[in-house]
Design a protein around this motif. Structure first.
Motif, PDB file in Angstrom:
ATOM      1  N   GLU A  20       3.943   6.466 -19.014  1.00  0.00           N
ATOM      2  CA  GLU A  20       3.251   5.737 -17.966  1.00  0.00           C
ATOM      3  C   GLU A  20       3.691   6.300 -16.619  1.00  0.00           C
ATOM      4  N   VAL A  21       2.714   6.560 -15.751  1.00  0.00           N
ATOM      5  CA  VAL A  21       3.000   7.111 -14.430  1.00  0.00           C
ATOM      6  C   VAL A  21       2.371   6.213 -13.371  1.00  0.00           C
ATOM      7  N   VAL A  22       3.174   5.824 -12.390  1.00  0.00           N
ATOM      8  CA  VAL A  22       2.725   4.906 -11.342  1.00  0.00           C
ATOM      9  C   VAL A  22       3.262   5.389  -9.998  1.00  0.00           C
ATOM     10  N   GLU A  23       2.420   5.349  -8.969  1.00  0.00           N
ATOM     11  CA  GLU A  23       2.823   5.798  -7.629  1.00  0.00           C
ATOM     12  C   GLU A  23       2.580   4.678  -6.622  1.00  0.00           C
ATOM     13  N   ARG A  24       3.404   4.648  -5.596  1.00  0.00           N
ATOM     14  CA  ARG A  24       3.223   3.723  -4.475  1.00  0.00           C
ATOM     15  C   ARG A  24       3.501   4.463  -3.182  1.00  0.00           C
ATOM     16  N   LYS A  25       2.512   4.494  -2.300  1.00  0.00           N
ATOM     17  CA  LYS A  25       2.687   5.051  -0.962  1.00  0.00           C
ATOM     18  C   LYS A  25       3.026   3.912  -0.020  1.00  0.00           C
ATOM     19  N   GLY A  26       4.163   4.018   0.648  1.00  0.00           N
ATOM     20  CA  GLY A  26       4.703   2.903   1.396  1.00  0.00           C
ATOM     21  C   GLY A  26       4.159   2.762   2.800  1.00  0.00           C
ATOM     22  N   LEU A  27       4.699   1.772   3.480  1.00  0.00           N
ATOM     23  CA  LEU A  27       4.246   1.321   4.784  1.00  0.00           C
ATOM     24  C   LEU A  27       4.016   2.433   5.801  1.00  0.00           C
ATOM     25  N   GLY A  28       4.911   3.409   5.857  1.00  0.00           N
ATOM     26  CA  GLY A  28       4.798   4.453   6.860  1.00  0.00           C
ATOM     27  C   GLY A  28       4.126   5.726   6.386  1.00  0.00           C
ATOM     28  N   HIS A  29       3.614   5.721   5.163  1.00  0.00           N
ATOM     29  CA  HIS A  29       2.901   6.899   4.667  1.00  0.00           C
ATOM     30  C   HIS A  29       1.593   7.056   5.434  1.00  0.00           C
ATOM     31  N   PRO A  30       1.217   8.274   5.812  1.00  0.00           N
ATOM     32  CA  PRO A  30      -0.006   8.466   6.608  1.00  0.00           C
ATOM     33  C   PRO A  30      -1.260   7.869   5.977  1.00  0.00           C
ATOM     34  N   ASP A  31      -1.400   7.948   4.658  1.00  0.00           N
ATOM     35  CA  ASP A  31      -2.565   7.364   4.000  1.00  0.00           C
ATOM     36  C   ASP A  31      -2.531   5.843   4.083  1.00  0.00           C
ATOM     37  N   TYR A  32      -1.353   5.260   3.901  1.00  0.00           N
ATOM     38  CA  TYR A  32      -1.207   3.800   4.026  1.00  0.00           C
ATOM     39  C   TYR A  32      -1.553   3.361   5.447  1.00  0.00           C
ATOM     40  N   ILE A  33      -1.069   4.104   6.424  1.00  0.00           N
ATOM     41  CA  ILE A  33      -1.345   3.756   7.824  1.00  0.00           C
ATOM     42  C   ILE A  33      -2.848   3.695   8.074  1.00  0.00           C
ATOM     43  N   CYS A  34      -3.571   4.704   7.588  1.00  0.00           N
ATOM     44  CA  CYS A  34      -5.031   4.725   7.795  1.00  0.00           C
ATOM     45  C   CYS A  34      -5.695   3.525   7.133  1.00  0.00           C
ATOM     46  N   ASP A  35      -5.360   3.266   5.874  1.00  0.00           N
ATOM     47  CA  ASP A  35      -5.956   2.128   5.176  1.00  0.00           C
ATOM     48  C   ASP A  35      -5.658   0.816   5.899  1.00  0.00           C
ATOM     49  N   ALA A  36      -4.396   0.625   6.250  1.00  0.00           N
ATOM     50  CA  ALA A  36      -3.982  -0.650   6.833  1.00  0.00           C
ATOM     51  C   ALA A  36      -4.627  -0.887   8.199  1.00  0.00           C
ATOM     52  N   ILE A  37      -4.678   0.132   9.025  1.00  0.00           N
ATOM     53  CA  ILE A  37      -5.256  -0.045  10.365  1.00  0.00           C
ATOM     54  C   ILE A  37      -6.764  -0.252  10.293  1.00  0.00           C
ATOM     55  N   MET A  38      -7.459   0.543   9.481  1.00  0.00           N
ATOM     56  CA  MET A  38      -8.924   0.361   9.389  1.00  0.00           C
ATOM     57  C   MET A  38      -9.269  -1.016   8.838  1.00  0.00           C
ATOM     58  N   GLU A  39      -8.469  -1.490   7.881  1.00  0.00           N
ATOM     59  CA  GLU A  39      -8.704  -2.829   7.352  1.00  0.00           C
ATOM     60  C   GLU A  39      -8.477  -3.891   8.421  1.00  0.00           C
ATOM     61  N   GLN A  40      -7.417  -3.728   9.215  1.00  0.00           N
ATOM     62  CA  GLN A  40      -7.133  -4.713  10.255  1.00  0.00           C
ATOM     63  C   GLN A  40      -8.210  -4.712  11.339  1.00  0.00           C
ATOM     64  N   ILE A  41      -8.756  -3.543  11.618  1.00  0.00           N
ATOM     65  CA  ILE A  41      -9.873  -3.489  12.576  1.00  0.00           C
ATOM     66  C   ILE A  41     -11.060  -4.280  12.033  1.00  0.00           C
ATOM     67  N   SER A  42     -11.372  -4.120  10.748  1.00  0.00           N
ATOM     68  CA  SER A  42     -12.467  -4.870  10.148  1.00  0.00           C
ATOM     69  C   SER A  42     -12.205  -6.374  10.226  1.00  0.00           C
ATOM     70  N   VAL A  43     -10.974  -6.781   9.922  1.00  0.00           N
ATOM     71  CA  VAL A  43     -10.629  -8.206   9.986  1.00  0.00           C
ATOM     72  C   VAL A  43     -10.797  -8.733  11.410  1.00  0.00           C
ATOM     73  N   ASN A  44     -10.248  -8.017  12.378  1.00  0.00           N
ATOM     74  CA  ASN A  44     -10.338  -8.474  13.771  1.00  0.00           C
ATOM     75  C   ASN A  44     -11.765  -8.461  14.287  1.00  0.00           C
ATOM     76  N   LEU A  45     -12.539  -7.449  13.885  1.00  0.00           N
ATOM     77  CA  LEU A  45     -13.935  -7.381  14.324  1.00  0.00           C
ATOM     78  C   LEU A  45     -14.752  -8.502  13.682  1.00  0.00           C
ATOM     79  N   SER A  46     -14.482  -8.785  12.414  1.00  0.00           N
ATOM     80  CA  SER A  46     -15.177  -9.889  11.753  1.00  0.00           C
ATOM     81  C   SER A  46     -14.894 -11.206  12.466  1.00  0.00           C
ATOM     82  N   GLN A  47     -13.648 -11.421  12.845  1.00  0.00           N
ATOM     83  CA  GLN A  47     -13.288 -12.636  13.572  1.00  0.00           C
ATOM     84  C   GLN A  47     -13.990 -12.695  14.929  1.00  0.00           C
ATOM     85  N   LYS A  48     -14.096 -11.559  15.589  1.00  0.00           N
ATOM     86  CA  LYS A  48     -14.770 -11.500  16.887  1.00  0.00           C
ATOM     87  C   LYS A  48     -16.250 -11.831  16.743  1.00  0.00           C
ATOM     88  N   TYR A  49     -16.885 -11.264  15.701  1.00  0.00           N
ATOM     89  CA  TYR A  49     -18.292 -11.581  15.452  1.00  0.00           C
ATOM     90  C   TYR A  49     -18.480 -13.079  15.200  1.00  0.00           C
TER      91      TYR A  49
END
Length: 410
Positions: A20-49
């Protein structure tokens, strides 16, 4: 009537498989940063709408890239030579019924706030923000004007979720969370946030390969680095040993040997800064690695190579119409509820397929594949189908949880 299929899956549970092989990219990983920020923009924009118009409008902030900068590393503190660049892209609604929304400003403010809160040594003001959001197409935007509590799907797309997590999956997930916890950072401030954990289970033996940058302002010399590395390595193995001990109380746990771990295996003594893993800001995005939405963890927080997964990037997609987000998360929720509520289920996989334009609570098909502890899937078909029906009936409430950012996506 919804098209719901319950079938028995004649396969071994993941925890019974030899490898079994499992990977986790953590908080400061560049891919995690992109996912987390784009998601937060969607959340904040949804709230604004919602605040401005009383409804969610068309948007998909699901194209993002973090372009690495350049630094000069140095013992006791290096410097940033060229800053990172965050590209924020795809589609949004900028004006509705004569009222305009500063979408670009909201996106940049959200990104700055995220950097400031999550990454201790990144100067949010120094990052270059490039907003490439445009208006949506007429037909996809019109979905939001057609009315109804439940909108039509804006794509024909499939998703799959499963339950439960295996012991190895939980170990990988919890190890990264432990290393990036506030308590750990307070005790070991030299530990950067760009932590990646790769877990390998071979039969009953589990080994973790951990990459964890050191923040160079806390490193006095090469010798000091390796002394600190030994201490962090010991703490990792202490944590994993404790985790495995707890798992042994579970009848289906498969981690029976004490887990082992490696830390920063590229290191080579005698080569100075070139032979050790240090950063100025705690993330490799400062000069080594770019990031992109969709290349990181799946919506349950890991990259599980033994499992079927969707190719959709959930982060940043709108939470009321985009199946690439809704079904991705909902399939895992349904699987978890079936595992919790239906007797004698050992493992479950849930598949959801949408058809563009059709209400999101009416998938083309919803399938649950059950691996049974005893008995047959036919014995619990009614119970499993009822769980799926209930969750689809309640899909509006589920979408509102996504709107509020209550369900993590990476």
């Amino acid at each position: 009537m919804r098209n719901i299929v319950i079938e028995e899956l004649k396969a071994s549970e993941v925890y019974r498989q030899k490898v079994e092989v499992v990977e986790r990219k953590g908080l400061g990983h560049p891919d995690y940063i992109c996912d987390a920020i784009m998601e937060q923009i969607s959340v904040n924009l949804s709230q604004k709408y919602l605040e401005t118009f009383g409804t969610i409008l068309h948007h998909n902030i699901d194209k993002g890239m973090l372009v690495a900068g350049q630094v000069e590393g140095k013992f006791l503190g290096g410097r940033v030579v060229s800053p990172m660049r965050l590209i924020i892209g795809d589609r949004a609604t900028f004006e509705y019924e004569g009222t305009e929304i500063d979408v670009s400003g909201l996106a940049v403010d959200t990104a700055k706030e995220w950097f400031s809160e999550k990454l201790r040594f990144v100067d949010a003001e120094s990052v270059i923000y490039q907003v490439e959001l445009k208006k949506g197409s007429a037909e996809l935007t019109d979905i939001f004007s057609r009315g109804g509590k439940v909108l039509g799907a804006n794509d024909t797309s499939a998703a799959v979720g499963y339950a439960p997590l295996s012991s190895t999956e939980r170990l990988v997930l919890e190890t990264e969370r432990y290393l990036n916890s506030r308590g750990f950072k307070k005790e070991y401030p030299e530990s950067g946030e760009d932590i990646k954990v790769m877990g390998l289970r071979h039969k009953e033996n589990v080994h973790l390969t951990v990459a964890a940058p050191f923040v160079d302002m806390y490193v006095e010399s090469e010798d000091d680095y390796f002394k600190k590395k030994i201490e962090l390595h010991d703490r990792i193995e202490e944590f994993t040993a404790g985790f495995a001990e707890k798992e042994r109380t579970e009848p289906e746990a498969c981690i029976c040997a004490r887990p082992t771990a490696s830390l920063n295996t590229l290191d080579m003594p005698g080569r100075g800064m070139e032979g050790i893993y240090t950063t100025v800001t705690g993330t490799s995005a400062e000069d080594a690695d770019c990031g992109e939405v969709g290349r990181g963890n799946r919506v349950n927080g890991i990259i599980p190579l033994n499992r079927p997964v969707s190719s959709e990037a959930a982060a940043g997609k709108n939470p009321v119409s985009h199946i690439g987000k809704i079904y991705n998360l909902l399939s895992h929720r349904i699987a978890a509820e079936i595992y919790r509520q239906v007797p004698d289920v050992s493992e479950v996989y849930v598949w959801l397929l949408s058809e563009i334009g059709t209400p999101i609570d009416q998938p083309q098909i919803a399938t649950a594949q059950l691996i049974m502890k005893k008995g047959a899937a036919d014995d619990v078909e009614k119970e499993a189908a009822e769980v799926i029906e209930k969750e689809l009936d309640d899909i509006h409430s589920f979408s509102m949880e996504l709107v509020a950012g209550k369900r993590p996506i990476c």
